[in-house]
Every structure is written in C-alpha cells, then in structure tokens.
Motif scaffolding. Structure first.
Motif, short mmCIF file in Angstrom:
data_model
loop_
_atom_site.label_atom_id
_atom_site.label_comp_id
_atom_site.label_asym_id
_atom_site.label_seq_id
_atom_site.Cartn_x
_atom_site.Cartn_y
_atom_site.Cartn_z
N GLU A 130 -38.70 -16.74 -9.81
CA GLU A 130 -39.48 -15.54 -10.11
C GLU A 130 -40.24 -15.64 -11.42
O GLU A 130 -41.20 -14.88 -11.63
N THR A 163 -38.26 -1.85 -6.29
CA THR A 163 -37.86 -3.24 -6.10
C THR A 163 -39.02 -3.94 -5.41
O THR A 163 -39.60 -3.39 -4.46
N SER A 222 -32.08 -3.47 -0.89
CA SER A 222 -32.92 -3.04 -2.02
C SER A 222 -32.86 -1.54 -2.26
O SER A 222 -33.27 -1.08 -3.33
N TYR A 225 -29.57 -1.96 -4.59
CA TYR A 225 -29.52 -2.98 -5.64
C TYR A 225 -30.94 -3.34 -6.12
O TYR A 225 -31.93 -2.98 -5.49
N GLY A 226 -30.98 -4.08 -7.23
CA GLY A 226 -32.24 -4.67 -7.68
C GLY A 226 -33.23 -3.69 -8.26
O GLY A 226 -34.44 -3.90 -8.14
N ASN A 227 -32.76 -2.66 -8.92
CA ASN A 227 -33.67 -1.66 -9.48
C ASN A 227 -34.57 -2.28 -10.55
O ASN A 227 -34.10 -2.97 -11.45
N GLU A 229 -36.66 -4.67 -10.42
CA GLU A 229 -36.62 -6.13 -10.43
C GLU A 229 -37.51 -6.70 -9.33
O GLU A 229 -37.86 -6.00 -8.37
N PHE A 231 -37.85 -10.08 -6.63
CA PHE A 231 -37.01 -11.09 -6.01
C PHE A 231 -37.80 -11.96 -5.04
O PHE A 231 -38.64 -11.46 -4.28
N LYS A 277 -31.52 -15.62 -7.96
CA LYS A 277 -31.57 -14.24 -8.44
C LYS A 277 -31.31 -13.25 -7.29
O LYS A 277 -30.57 -12.28 -7.46
N SER A 278 -31.90 -13.52 -6.13
CA SER A 278 -31.68 -12.65 -4.97
C SER A 278 -30.23 -12.69 -4.52
O SER A 278 -29.64 -11.66 -4.17
N MET A 281 -28.16 -10.73 -7.49
CA MET A 281 -28.46 -9.35 -7.87
C MET A 281 -28.72 -8.42 -6.68
O MET A 281 -28.59 -7.20 -6.82
N LEU A 282 -29.08 -8.97 -5.52
CA LEU A 282 -29.33 -8.13 -4.35
C LEU A 282 -28.13 -8.05 -3.42
O LEU A 282 -28.19 -7.36 -2.39
#
Length: 304
Positions: A130, A163, A222, A225-227, A229, A231, A277-278, A281-282
């Motif tokens: 990313e 997201t 999403s 999660y992943g506020n 952010e 991905f 990252k996905s 964090m997701l």
C-alpha cells in the motif's frame, strides 16, 4: 442497519448485495444499468435506477437514511477512459463527490470505496504494498485514485469514516467479457463459443487473480475493521496469462486454439500484491485457490 450499494447490479456489487442480504442487512441498490444487469439484482433489495451524478441522489439519501455506503459504481473500462476521459472523470470523480456530499449531509457512518491496482501504474517492485508510489498510466487509474484523496479529506473535515479497498484482478460468477473482469471472462466466453484464444505478447505477463467471493468477504469485514485505512485485496500470488490458459484448458478438457498477437504498449507486464496489511488489520484471508475459483466460474458459465 441500512446499507447502500452503488453499482449493486454489477459483477462485484451484485455478489456483495447477495451476501449482505444473506446476513440479514437491509440493502438498497443504486445503479444506472449502464454495465449492471437487471438479472443480477436481488429481489430482496430495494432498487433505484439512477446515475450517481444525478442531483436526485441526495433525495434518496434523505429518504433512506443509510448507515453504511458501499461505493462500487464506476466507469471501469481502461480503453473507454482513454477515448473519453471527460465521461470517465464525470462518473468516477464527480460521481464520487456527489455520493460523498450526500453522505456528509445525511450523517452516514462509513463509506467503503472500491479502488483498483491501476492506481499504482508500472510497479517499482513486487509484490506491491500500500505504500508503493501511485502513478497511474491510464485515465481510469487516475480517476479511481482521485476519489481516494477526496474520501480522506472528507473524513478529516466531516468525521466520515471510510475504508478503501484496492482490488487486483477480480473474476468469478456474473463476470462479463464486456465489463469488469478482463482476461478470464474473455477466455471463457471465447472457449464456450468455440473461438480461438488471443494472447497479447508471449503470455508471460503476470497478474494477481482473486475470486469474487474473497473480495466480498473483504468488503463485509470492512464494516467492522480497517477504519480510515487503505488495503490491497488480492491473493499475493502471481500467475502468467499462459499458466492461466493452461489451467482453464485442463478444467474444460478440450483442445483450444491459441493465437499470439503483438504486445499492447499500454499493458503492465507484471503485477501482484503484497497483502500482509489486509491479513492483519481486516481479519481477512482469501480462501479460494485460482483453480478452485476457476472451477466455480466455469460451472457458472456452463449453466448460463
């Protein structure tokens, strides 16, 4: 919870709508049916036939009071973006701003935006993470990147959560050779109709192919999660066009003629994602191997 899916009659959008309804959410679809199809619409979703650039979008938001907006409606054809950049920008940039304004004025909690690997352009390194530089080589890539910045600024100014999901090459059921999916849907269409397969260049170009159900799962996650952010949504694996063809040929179990044509200068040679990252964090992980996804896709094409 009430959820809007723009582009919800399209390939990826309709698959998402089906899953949201399976999860018992109240779902509204907005689609002008330029590329979306009536037959893709879930009968349990409320449908508005509307262009996202239309000023009446605001009225729908005022009446429906959405909690979450999935913004998937877009002009997705690279060649069309080059031939008609004004139309491309109107849909992808102005249309997104219109949706964002409606979100702002109606206290939408979160927008989940479908972006693309095309924002990166020619990669400096693989797999693409990313943080890789963003330098699109088509108007399509540029018109999908610009809304990412608008979304970020709207978030800072108006506290709109978001997201952003950048997809690699998505394929699967309801994919359309004239629509979003690209080489796999084109290959299958030509095979079913007894036509030869065209491969540009020597077939060594690689891509990261991800099955649509995995993309839907990333969208579902999403919501939680992943506020704020961004991905990459892919498999983290690369497959050449020639390897892809061989897998499809083995699944179809038939002799298929291949025609090699000149490499297209606008095509990126190699591209695949790094997805750590996905994964972290997701709370998401792609479930389908390429062969598993292709078998499900082939079965769908055979039935239809």
């Amino acid at each position: 919870m009430k959820i809007l899916v723009t582009g919800g009659a399209g390939f990826i959008g309709s698959n998402l709508v089906d899953e949201l309804i399976n999860l018992h959410y109240e779902v509204v679809v907005m689609d002008d049916l330029t590329t979306g199809k009536v037959e893709n619409l879930n009968s349990k979703a409320k449908f508005y036939k509307m262009d996202i650039c239309d000023e009446d979008v605001l009225k729908i938001f005022e009446n429906e009071k959405f909690d979450i907006v999935y913004h998937m409606a877009a002009q997705i054809n690279v060649q069309k973006s080059i031939k008609d950049p004004i139309y491309d920008a109107n849909v992808n940039v102005i249309g997104t701003i219109n949706i964002l304004e409606a979100c702002r004025k109606n206290n939408v909690k979160k927008i989940i935006y479908s972006s693309t690997a095309a924002v990166y352009g020619n990669p400096d390194y693989l797999g693409i993470d990313e943080k890789h530089h963003k330098q699109p080589i088509s108007f399509y890539g540029l018109s999908k990147l610009s809304p990412e910045y608008y979304i970020s600024i709207y978030s800072k100014l108006y506290n709109l959560d978001y997201t952003i999901l950048r997809y690699s090459n998505v394929y699967g059921i309801r994919d359309d050779k004239n629509g979003e999916g690209g080489v796999i849907s084109i290959f299958l269409d030509r095979i079913i109709n007894g036509k030869s397969i065209k491969i540009f260049g020597d077939g060594s170009a690689t891509r990261d192919y991800i099955y649509v159900e995995d993309v839907v799962d990333a969208n579902i996650n999403s919501m939680k999660y992943g506020n704020r952010e961004i991905f990459n949504i892919g498999t983290g694996k690369h497959t050449s066009v020639l390897e892809l063809f061989k897998i499809i040929r083995n699944i179809e179990n038939k002799d298929i003629n291949v025609v090699f044509e000149d490499e297209r200068p606008e095509d990126i040679k190699h591209s695949y994602f790094e997805i750590n990252k996905s994964l972290s964090m997701l709370n998401w992980n792609p479930k389908f191997s390429l062969e598993q996804g292709l078998r499900k896709t082939v079965e769908y094409y055979r039935r239809n």
